[in-house]
Scaffold this active site. Sequence first.
Site, short mmCIF file in Angstrom:
data_model
loop_
_atom_site.label_atom_id
_atom_site.label_comp_id
_atom_site.label_asym_id
_atom_site.label_seq_id
_atom_site.Cartn_x
_atom_site.Cartn_y
_atom_site.Cartn_z
N GLY A 42 -29.12 -36.53 39.01
CA GLY A 42 -28.75 -36.47 37.60
C GLY A 42 -28.07 -35.17 37.19
O GLY A 42 -28.04 -34.19 37.94
N ARG A 74 -33.42 -42.46 42.84
CA ARG A 74 -33.25 -43.86 43.25
C ARG A 74 -31.94 -44.07 44.00
O ARG A 74 -31.82 -44.97 44.81
CB ARG A 74 -33.29 -44.77 42.02
CG ARG A 74 -34.68 -44.87 41.40
CD ARG A 74 -34.69 -45.75 40.17
NE ARG A 74 -33.93 -45.16 39.07
CZ ARG A 74 -34.26 -45.27 37.80
NH1 ARG A 74 -35.34 -45.93 37.45
NH2 ARG A 74 -33.51 -44.72 36.87
N TYR A 158 -42.22 -40.22 33.10
CA TYR A 158 -43.20 -39.20 33.46
C TYR A 158 -44.53 -39.78 33.91
O TYR A 158 -45.07 -39.37 34.95
CB TYR A 158 -43.45 -38.25 32.28
CG TYR A 158 -42.34 -37.28 31.96
CD1 TYR A 158 -41.22 -37.16 32.78
CD2 TYR A 158 -42.40 -36.48 30.82
CE1 TYR A 158 -40.21 -36.27 32.48
CE2 TYR A 158 -41.38 -35.58 30.51
CZ TYR A 158 -40.29 -35.49 31.34
OH TYR A 158 -39.29 -34.61 31.03
N LEU A 217 -37.49 -20.31 25.93
CA LEU A 217 -38.49 -19.28 26.22
C LEU A 217 -38.13 -18.46 27.45
O LEU A 217 -38.78 -17.46 27.74
CB LEU A 217 -39.86 -19.94 26.41
CG LEU A 217 -40.46 -20.55 25.13
CD1 LEU A 217 -41.77 -21.25 25.44
CD2 LEU A 217 -40.66 -19.49 24.07
N HIS A 277 -37.04 -25.74 20.46
CA HIS A 277 -36.42 -24.43 20.65
C HIS A 277 -36.65 -23.49 19.46
O HIS A 277 -37.15 -22.37 19.61
CB HIS A 277 -34.92 -24.57 20.87
CG HIS A 277 -34.55 -25.38 22.07
ND1 HIS A 277 -35.34 -25.49 23.18
CD2 HIS A 277 -33.44 -26.12 22.34
CE1 HIS A 277 -34.75 -26.26 24.08
NE2 HIS A 277 -33.59 -26.65 23.59
N MET A 406 -28.89 -3.83 13.73
CA MET A 406 -29.49 -3.61 12.41
C MET A 406 -28.38 -3.31 11.41
O MET A 406 -27.62 -2.36 11.59
CB MET A 406 -30.47 -2.44 12.46
CG MET A 406 -31.06 -2.05 11.12
SD MET A 406 -32.37 -3.14 10.58
CE MET A 406 -33.75 -2.43 11.48
N LYS A 407 -28.28 -4.16 10.39
CA LYS A 407 -27.30 -3.91 9.33
C LYS A 407 -27.92 -2.96 8.31
O LYS A 407 -29.01 -3.21 7.79
CB LYS A 407 -26.92 -5.23 8.65
CG LYS A 407 -26.08 -6.14 9.53
CD LYS A 407 -25.91 -7.52 8.93
CE LYS A 407 -25.25 -7.50 7.59
NZ LYS A 407 -25.01 -8.87 7.07
N ASP A 425 -26.14 -0.80 16.76
CA ASP A 425 -25.83 -1.95 17.62
C ASP A 425 -26.25 -1.71 19.06
O ASP A 425 -25.91 -0.70 19.67
CB ASP A 425 -24.30 -2.19 17.56
CG ASP A 425 -23.89 -3.51 18.19
OD1 ASP A 425 -24.40 -3.84 19.27
OD2 ASP A 425 -23.06 -4.21 17.59
N ARG A 491 -18.86 -25.30 7.95
CA ARG A 491 -20.19 -24.67 8.01
C ARG A 491 -21.30 -25.71 7.92
O ARG A 491 -22.48 -25.38 8.04
CB ARG A 491 -20.35 -23.67 6.86
CG ARG A 491 -19.58 -22.38 7.03
CD ARG A 491 -19.75 -21.48 5.81
NE ARG A 491 -21.14 -21.28 5.42
CZ ARG A 491 -21.93 -20.36 5.96
NH1 ARG A 491 -21.47 -19.56 6.93
NH2 ARG A 491 -23.18 -20.22 5.56
#
Length: 518
Positions: A42, A74, A158, A217, A277, A406-407, A425, A491
């Site tokens: 697959g 298979r 499964y 993760l 997620h 960090m802004k 940055d 958007r």
Amino acid sequence: MGTSEWHIERRASFGTDSPLAREAGNVPETGSLTVVVLGASGDLAKKKTFPALFHLYRQGFLPPDEVHIFGYARTKISDNELRNRLRGYLVSEKGASPQQLEDVEKFLQLIKYVSGSYDSEDGFRQLDKEISAHEYLKNSVEGLSRRLFYLALPPSVYPSVCRMIKTCCMNKSDLGGWTRVVVEKPFGRDLQSAEELSTEIGKLFEEPQIYRIDHYLGKELVQNLLVLRFANRFFLPLWNRDNIDNVQIVFREDFGTEGRGGYFDQYGIIRDIMQNHLLQVLCLVAMEKPVSLKPEHIRDEKVKVLESVLPIRDDEVILGQYEGYKDDPTVPDNSNTPTFATVILRIHNERWEGVPFILKAGKALNSRKAEIRVQFKDVPGDIFKCQTQGRNEFVIRLQPSEAIYMKLTVKQPGLEMSAVQSELDLSYGQRYQGVIIPEAYERLILDTIRGDQQHFVRRDELKASWKIFTPLLHRIDDGEFNPILYKPGSRGPAEADELLKQAGYVQTHGYIWIPPTL
């Protein structure tokens, strides 16, 4: 660098007593390692599982004198036919060095193929026979060998596959070896189906043998979250409802279902992305400090977060479906499956009461990215009129162009006392030049071999996550929630931006983060 050089370099950098040294082959294991990829023919196996195994092999984590890999499916093909199918996914032949191509061929020789059904014993008996023969050739003492079964399969099979493994292919783990099973998402469609699936598999395997994989993760910057939060003093007093106004966790793709419409339509964006997620990322952003880095301590804290999430409110959900989605012949004409969703979750505890966690996921949008955006509250008594510049934000860009920035508001260079928004940055491509960030599947397969379940989903964690979204999902399935049409390349629905404003998010106009050039 050749495979042998990789092994020398890897092993030289670890002490012989470290787990990493043992995994790299510096300390002999008492038993051989067999990795079985079920569903070997697959797409998931070809594009993710086998390439991850190859990269681990090249780095010395799968020593050829200990490891053998089996593909099972298979499809009736030979060993060489499977190897030929995989070759192009392991390395690009055009840009590959002679040494890389040699490594590919050596790796492919570790792979054998067994064809059989997923619900009858004949194929699995043959698989067990082949595994045992390999273990004998590796001089592995019976019962001390390690068997890892990776189910690159649909969840519907499964239970039958796990029964066959339990009946035919188990190692005698009471003698020191082990058998472990990796299962992919989606693990069920709702709370009931997930619990039924967990119960069926739970009858066959103990929880320490089951690895429910969520590849988010395994991402570098997701794994960095615990370090950022709990190893940096200045975050500790800021990370709460007193200072943070809202948190966004965003997943955006700039393409549609692209031929997978029939499959996607069975699940939709919430089941496909948000329930797993994005919710896993939320847990790491919101959890309390664990007692230690032991997997159970970390997972205990994640479960506490999930159990503190309040029921989702109707007025805090926006669903969308891009125009043209139903043009796919595999998608029903009357489909109301969302390809876009914005959902606000609220955590009812002392740290986060009143802070909206905005989960946003969509396909066929105007950009591709995944990020965490923590927006802080306005400065009280603002003498510089910073509100016109925008709020402070801490952004973790998960993909692409991994970065943490960090802004913040600074003085505009020049003679005038005027403020402008800039950033601190940490862009990985610039700061860590030459460092190859491992693929998520590489990390997670190696964690499985080591027996480290920190980055895998526990059963009660899975149950709690489905409990949050199941009522909403049932209403969508029953046609009570209909998605709003939006144009591909936009958007998403304009109503989603309005919901963000209502939740308190303040967009910074005129500022765009640009990844620094090398």
